[in-house]
Design an enzyme around this catalytic site. Structure first.
Site, PDB file in Angstrom:
ATOM      1  N   ARG A 148       0.849  -1.441  -0.481  1.00 20.11           N
ATOM      2  CA  ARG A 148       0.345   0.478   0.492  1.00 20.11           C
ATOM      3  C   ARG A 148       0.693   1.190  -0.236  1.00 20.11           C
ATOM      4  O   ARG A 148       2.004   1.241   0.714  1.00 20.11           O
ATOM      5  CB  ARG A 148      -0.772  -0.284   1.560  1.00 20.11           C
ATOM      6  CG  ARG A 148      -1.731  -0.783   1.799  1.00 20.11           C
ATOM      7  CD  ARG A 148      -2.717  -0.847   2.751  1.00 20.11           C
ATOM      8  NE  ARG A 148      -3.891  -1.957   2.768  1.00 20.11           N
ATOM      9  CZ  ARG A 148      -3.391  -3.329   3.369  1.00 20.11           C
ATOM     10  NH1 ARG A 148      -1.807  -3.198   4.470  1.00 20.11           N
ATOM     11  NH2 ARG A 148      -4.608  -4.379   4.018  1.00 20.11           N
ATOM     12  N   LYS A 172      -2.131  -1.883   8.178  1.00 24.38           N
ATOM     13  CA  LYS A 172      -3.111  -0.965   8.265  1.00 24.38           C
ATOM     14  C   LYS A 172      -3.400  -1.656  10.199  1.00 24.38           C
ATOM     15  O   LYS A 172      -2.961  -3.300  10.021  1.00 24.38           O
ATOM     16  CB  LYS A 172      -4.559  -1.434   7.844  1.00 24.38           C
ATOM     17  CG  LYS A 172      -5.384  -0.910   6.937  1.00 24.38           C
ATOM     18  CD  LYS A 172      -6.458  -1.219   6.085  1.00 24.38           C
ATOM     19  CE  LYS A 172      -6.457  -0.317   4.697  1.00 24.38           C
ATOM     20  NZ  LYS A 172      -7.825  -1.106   3.959  1.00 24.38           N
ATOM     21  N   ARG A 247      -0.538  -2.675  -6.772  1.00 26.08           N
ATOM     22  CA  ARG A 247      -1.028  -3.341  -5.415  1.00 26.08           C
ATOM     23  C   ARG A 247      -1.363  -4.353  -6.510  1.00 26.08           C
ATOM     24  O   ARG A 247      -1.923  -5.841  -5.999  1.00 26.08           O
ATOM     25  CB  ARG A 247      -1.835  -2.583  -4.590  1.00 26.08           C
ATOM     26  CG  ARG A 247      -1.629  -4.058  -3.034  1.00 26.08           C
ATOM     27  CD  ARG A 247      -1.992  -3.113  -2.125  1.00 26.08           C
ATOM     28  NE  ARG A 247      -2.816  -3.799  -1.435  1.00 26.08           N
ATOM     29  CZ  ARG A 247      -2.404  -4.777   0.277  1.00 26.08           C
ATOM     30  NH1 ARG A 247      -1.481  -4.355  -0.266  1.00 26.08           N
ATOM     31  NH2 ARG A 247      -3.595  -4.844   0.735  1.00 26.08           N
TER      32      ARG A 247
END
Length: 298
Positions: A148, A172, A247
């Site tokens: 990311r 995350k 990605r």
């Protein structure tokens, strides 16, 4: 409890109890502040513990006039989480968002670049400048590891385990995972780190940050988006691409070349394999080939 205090308490809860990332916290806070501002503009005096379903429905109706369904759905999700927090903390007994449904947004298939387009884009970078060598290393890392954009800009030198062939990635919710990296990309990163980065005057709080701007600080998400957009123009690629395109391409090309979905899930850092399954819709011809080659009844 007023709106400002309630939103602050909710943010603390999300950070400490649920371990959400800074970007996710900002998204929740932004959605709730929009509601608070709407209430103030319309002189609605209802506080978080007493706001009614009718008021929330009116707000969602007005919101739908100005934003896309996907943004509306995200706002509804933020509000549901907020009022669940209020009921959990016993500031109110009911969940006023329970009867409000998010709009159907559909599932958008990801844009991807072919391997030829990836090569075209990266080869079009002007490597005669320090920024050019840095940009090449960044884009190679995005594609080779499926990162990311937030993971790329926070990558540290101490996260490079090249002897073992891995990067340590913080994703995350500050969750860490190890992603394999090939020798080709290792060489490009090493070239940038040892021959280019050493010429940048590094700021004291960024001595461990891998990718730096010309002032010696970390790069922003916006800067990565800008670099990719400009490079696509230079390469003559007409697709609308972003860091996430690399990605998606990473996952798609792995699938097309025989990688299993569970391995792709682990490398992407998806909590649920259902998130990864979107890549199953990219190339149905590949799936037919897998069945024909590997199933005993084919």
């Amino acid at each position: 409890m007023n709106w400002k205090q309630a939103i602050k308490d909710f943010s603390i809860y999300l950070k400490l109890e649920r371990g959400l990332s800074v970007n996710t916290l900002k998204a929740y806070t932004r959605d709730l502040n929009k509601l608070a501002q709407w209430l103030e503009i319309n002189e609605v005096k209802e506080l978080p513990a007493a706001i009614t379903v009718d008021t929330l429905r009116t707000y969602i109706y007005e919101l739908a006039k100005t934003v896309q369904p996907r943004s509306q759905a995200r706002s509804i999700s933020s509000l549901k989480a907020f009022f669940e927090f209020l009921t959990l903390e016993r500031y109110r007994e009911d969940q006023p968002m329970s009867l409000i449904e998010a709009p159907k947004t559909g599932r958008k298939l990801p844009d991807t670049l072919s391997t030829t387009e990836i090569d075209l884009l990266i080869n079009s970078i002007d490597r005669s400048t320090l920024e050019g060598e840095r940009n090449r290393a960044m884009l190679e890392t995005l594609y080779a590891c499926g990162l990311r954009v937030s993971e790329l800009i926070t990558l540290k030198i101490s996260d490079l385990f090249f002897n073992e062939g891995f990067l340590k990635v913080t994703g995350k919710g500050d969750k860490q995972r190890f992603v394999p990296i090939g020798e080709y990309t290792i060489k490009i990163i090493e070239l940038y780190k040892n021959e280019v980065r050493i010429h940048v005057p590094v700021k004291p709080d960024h001595t461990d940050t891998l990718f730096l701007n010309r002032r010696g600080a970390g790069l922003t998400r916006a800067m990565i988006f800008h670099v990719i957009k400009q490079q696509a123009i230079t390469a003559g690629i007409k697709k609308s691409i972003s860091p996430h395109t690399f990605r998606h391409s990473f996952a798609t090309h792995l699938l097309e070349n025989g990688a299993d979905l569970r391995s792709i899930q682990m490398m992407l850092g998806h909590e649920s394999i259902t998130t990864t399954e979107i890549y199953m819709h990219v190339d149905r011809a590949h799936l037919s080939k897998v069945i024909n080659e590997h199933h005993p009844r084919a």
